[in-house]
Each structure stands twice: as C-alpha cells, then as structure tokens.
Design an enzyme around this catalytic site. Sequence first.
Site, PDB file in Angstrom:
ATOM      1  N   TYR A   1       0.835  -1.206   0.000  1.00  0.00           N
ATOM      2  CA  TYR A   1       0.000   0.000   0.000  1.00  0.00           C
ATOM      3  C   TYR A   1       0.867   1.251   0.000  1.00  0.00           C
ATOM      4  CZ  TYR A   1      -4.123  -2.799   0.913  1.00  0.00           C
ATOM      5  OH  TYR A   1      -5.141  -3.699   0.788  1.00  0.00           O
ATOM      6  N   PHE A   2       0.373   2.260  -0.713  1.00  0.00           N
ATOM      7  CA  PHE A   2       1.085   3.522  -0.843  1.00  0.00           C
ATOM      8  C   PHE A   2       0.190   4.680  -0.447  1.00  0.00           C
ATOM      9  CE2 PHE A   2       3.367   0.730  -3.629  1.00  0.00           C
ATOM     10  CZ  PHE A   2       4.685   1.134  -3.510  1.00  0.00           C
TER      11      PHE A   2
END
Length: 183
Positions: free
Chosen positions: A37-38
């Site tokens: 996840y970013f």
Amino acid sequence: MFEVEVKYRVTDHTNVRDKLRELNAKFLEHTEETDVYFNSPVRDFAKTDEALRVRVYGDGTVVVTYKGPRIGDVGKTREEINVATNDLDNTLEMLKRLGFREVARIVKRRDIYNYENFTVYLDTVEGLGNFVEVETMVNDKGLIDKATEEVLRFGDKLGLSRDWIERRTYLELMLEKLGVNKP
C-alpha cells in the site's frame, strides 16, 4: 465497476467451508497474495478514504489498484480501477520516484469460491487472523444498496453473524495493530 463487499472476522473457516460445499459452490483456487500500500504525495489517503495498492499474486501476476472512498455504511463498497503489469520492481520504483510512499505490506493466504454472482474469500492474514469476504460487483451506483442486502443475506446463509462484520480494511487493521497512524 463497484465492488460490494462485506468482510467478517472469524475464528476459523471450517463452518463456512462446509456450507460452501453443501451449496456446491465452485472452488476456484488457493493463492497467496502480497499487497503493498502507498500514500499519495499530493493528498492523504487516510483523510480521503482512498487506497493505492500493488498486489502480487502467487503466480507472479502484478495488479495496481486504485480504490475510491467507501460508499455506504455496512460493507466496504468502493469504486475500483485496476491495471495489470508484468514488472513488480519497476512498478514499485515508478511509484516511489513519483513521490508515493509505501506504508504497509499485507500478506494473506486465500481460498476463493464462486457461488452464483458471489465470490467468497476465506482469508488468513499474517498478523491479523482469519476473515471471510463475500462480494459481488455492480456497474451502476444505484444498485449498490440492493447488492449490499444480497451480500448480507448470502452471508447469513453461510452462517456468518452480522455481529462479526469488520468494516475496516486489512491496511487499517494492520496499522492499528502496529500502533501507526493511518497513511
């Protein structure tokens, strides 16, 4: 497309797996997935309730997914946009060079079943435990409420208590467990 999903926290998958067999649900596959996840350099996804995920499937397939803000207050209905790529390293490097910051990795083992218009995921998430996700897809925002009720009724049929519904994402649960603020 809109993913209409309800996730349940369970102690194990035995009863749900038995129910799926009784219904002659089709077992599709067992897979392991790693989700990276970013957070965005221009807006805080925790505040906008969005997500950017790079998923690596057990067979090496890589899919980048943007998830829009949740719709409704029962499940985790979101608009999704998916893009397949064949190069994990360059995908991650490109996002980092554009200013996206990795916030977490989630690893899960997953058995996937199909029954009528529902997909059922029996998930074991490292560090978080066992979950069952029941989902369907709709292409019209006006159908979300009806689809949510159908997903809930199917969950009832599988013996899943509505008291077990977990609205938080795996990312939110992991960050909470680690004592980290949302991305």
